[in-house]
Design an enzyme around this catalytic site. Structure first.
Site, PDB file in Angstrom:
ATOM      1  N   ASP A  35      -5.626 -10.938  26.352  1.00 26.54           N
ATOM      2  CA  ASP A  35      -4.951  -9.766  26.910  1.00 26.54           C
ATOM      3  C   ASP A  35      -5.937  -8.600  26.994  1.00 26.54           C
ATOM      4  OD1 ASP A  35      -2.978  -8.109  27.906  1.00 26.54           O
ATOM      5  OD2 ASP A  35      -1.717  -8.166  26.119  1.00 26.54           O
ATOM      6  N   GLY A  36      -5.587  -7.636  27.821  1.00 22.29           N
ATOM      7  CA  GLY A  36      -6.385  -6.423  27.959  1.00 22.29           C
ATOM      8  C   GLY A  36      -5.971  -5.387  26.922  1.00 22.29           C
ATOM      9  N   ALA A  37      -6.488  -4.178  27.092  1.00 25.89           N
ATOM     10  CA  ALA A  37      -6.127  -3.071  26.189  1.00 25.89           C
ATOM     11  C   ALA A  37      -6.349  -1.760  26.922  1.00 25.89           C
ATOM     12  CB  ALA A  37      -6.984  -3.111  24.927  1.00 25.89           C
ATOM     13  N   GLU A  89       3.967  -8.442  24.380  1.00 29.00           N
ATOM     14  CA  GLU A  89       2.546  -8.683  24.059  1.00 29.00           C
ATOM     15  C   GLU A  89       2.371  -8.849  22.549  1.00 29.00           C
ATOM     16  OE1 GLU A  89       0.577  -6.320  27.852  1.00 29.00           O
ATOM     17  OE2 GLU A  89       0.741  -5.280  25.951  1.00 29.00           O
ATOM     18  N   THR A 121      -0.820  -9.027  29.960  1.00 32.42           N
ATOM     19  CA  THR A 121      -0.343  -8.345  31.170  1.00 32.42           C
ATOM     20  C   THR A 121      -1.350  -7.266  31.575  1.00 32.42           C
ATOM     21  OG1 THR A 121       1.947  -8.688  30.479  1.00 32.42           O
ATOM     22  CG2 THR A 121       1.581  -6.942  32.090  1.00 32.42           C
ATOM     23  N   LYS A 171      -2.008  -0.420  23.377  1.00 34.54           N
ATOM     24  CA  LYS A 171      -1.586  -1.259  24.491  1.00 34.54           C
ATOM     25  C   LYS A 171      -0.217  -0.789  24.979  1.00 34.54           C
ATOM     26  CE  LYS A 171      -2.010  -5.624  24.310  1.00 34.54           C
ATOM     27  NZ  LYS A 171      -2.319  -5.466  25.747  1.00 34.54           N
ATOM     28  N   GLY A 172       0.095  -1.202  26.197  1.00 37.98           N
ATOM     29  CA  GLY A 172       1.419  -0.862  26.739  1.00 37.98           C
ATOM     30  C   GLY A 172       1.354   0.030  27.956  1.00 37.98           C
ATOM     31  N   LYS A 229     -12.806   1.312  27.831  1.00 31.53           N
ATOM     32  CA  LYS A 229     -11.690   1.218  26.880  1.00 31.53           C
ATOM     33  C   LYS A 229     -12.138   1.389  25.423  1.00 31.53           C
ATOM     34  CE  LYS A 229      -8.915   0.054  30.297  1.00 31.53           C
ATOM     35  NZ  LYS A 229      -8.215  -1.201  30.411  1.00 31.53           N
ATOM     36  N   GLY A 288       0.892  -0.924  30.754  1.00 28.51           N
ATOM     37  CA  GLY A 288       1.658  -1.656  31.776  1.00 28.51           C
ATOM     38  C   GLY A 288       3.110  -1.873  31.374  1.00 28.51           C
TER      39      GLY A 288
HETATM   40  C1  5RP Z   1       0.005  -3.805  29.447  1.00 32.80           C
HETATM   41  C2  5RP Z   1      -1.194  -3.623  28.611  1.00 32.80           C
HETATM   42  C3  5RP Z   1      -2.529  -3.836  29.255  1.00 32.80           C
HETATM   43  O1  5RP Z   1      -3.227  -4.776  28.523  1.00 32.80           O
HETATM   44  C4  5RP Z   1      -3.290  -2.557  29.293  1.00 32.80           C
HETATM   45  O2  5RP Z   1      -2.493  -1.571  29.906  1.00 32.80           O
HETATM   46  C5  5RP Z   1      -4.617  -2.716  30.040  1.00 32.80           C
HETATM   47  O3  5RP Z   1      -4.364  -2.893  31.390  1.00 32.80           O
HETATM   48  P1  5RP Z   1      -5.510  -3.075  32.477  1.00 32.80           P
HETATM   49  O4  5RP Z   1      -6.102  -4.413  32.260  1.00 32.80           O
HETATM   50  O5  5RP Z   1      -4.748  -2.969  33.786  1.00 32.80           O
HETATM   51  O6  5RP Z   1      -6.504  -1.963  32.314  1.00 32.80           O
HETATM   52  O7  5RP Z   1      -1.158  -3.321  27.454  1.00 32.80           O
HETATM   53  O8  5RP Z   1       1.185  -3.484  28.746  1.00 32.80           O
END
Ligand code: 5RP
Length: 224
Positions: free
Chosen positions: A81-83, A103, A28, A94-95, A121, A97
């Site tokens: 996934d992102g971080a 996740e 996400t 993470k979190g 990051k 979002g």
């Molecule tokens: C969502 C997450 C996302 O991976 C984290 O917030 C990174 O988001 P972005 O890609 O918008 O920088 O953990 O719960």
């Protein structure tokens, strides 16, 4: 290079980890949104995806990608996934979002976690970004006091003046002021506090590899 362009670059690079005919785990966030858009353009047919949030599920479906229920599928080959932060060992915060619980569940069900992130990051020690913690609302006071004893300041996440509600119907505390020197021990400890649904430190489910977007291209960081 703009952060957005770096995110798009790593999102495209992550396609190399997606095997046609497989079900891919999808995270996400804004970086993952770009990955989903890239997946949508992928010629090779995917069996589908398991998603970590309602938002990602919607976006996947909008691209015609089938979304499987996590409970109905077995182990996934890869989770992308992102971080919010990633340390030199692949441990992450993470979190940001708000999707941390799902996740972590999808990551735990996947053989490989590929983190996609821009270079902002990367941190030596986790904790500059406030640690998201999904909680059962009635435990908020006690959990806040427990974090205070550790030197952390827990703030209820709000949107438009109202408590943020996760896809699981719970709230999130963002904990400021902690330096997570031992992510594995921190995660194990906080995860056991009554009322904690999930802590946004991913140490057990750390990344196997990070595709880091830098001004000079994608750097691949592999963690043992
Ligand atoms: C969502 C997450 C996302 O991976 C984290 O917030 C990174 O988001 P972005 O890609 O918008 O920088 O953990 O719960």
């Amino acid at each position: 290079m703009m952060q957005d362009a770096l995110k798009a670059m790593v999102a495209r690079a992550a396609l190399a980890y997606v095997r046609p005919g497989e079900i891919v785990g999808v995270g996400t966030g804004s970086t993952v949104d770009k990955f989903i858009d890239a997946l949508g353009l992928l010629g090779a047919p995917l069996a589908g995806a398991v998603s970590s949030s309602n938002a990602s599920s919607e976006r996947l479906r909008a691209h015609g990608i089938r979304v499987f229920d996590c409970a109905e599928v077995g182990e996934l080959g890869v989770y992308i996934d992102g971080a919010d932060e990633i340390d030199p060992n692949g441990c992450m915060v993470k979190g940001g979002g708000g999707a941390l619980t799902r996740e972590k569940i999808v990551a735990a069900q996947s053989r490989q976690f590929i983190c996609i992130a821009d270079e902002s990051k990367q941190v030596p020690v986790l904790g500059r970004f406030p640690i998201p913690v999904e909680i059962i609302p009635m435990a908020r006071g006690r959990i806040t006091r427990q974090f205070a004893k550790m030197g952390g300041r827990a703030q209820l996440r709000c949107v438009d003046g109202e408590p943020f509600v996760t896809d699981n119907g719970q709230n999130i505390l963002d904990v400021h002021g902690l330096q997570i020197e031992e992510p594995l021990a921190f995660e194990a400890d906080v995860s056991q506090w009554p009322g904690v649904v999930c802590v946004g430190v991913f140490a057990r489910q750390r990344a196997h590899c990070c595709l880091l977007g830098t001004a000079s291209g994608v750097r691949t960081l592999a963690f043992d």
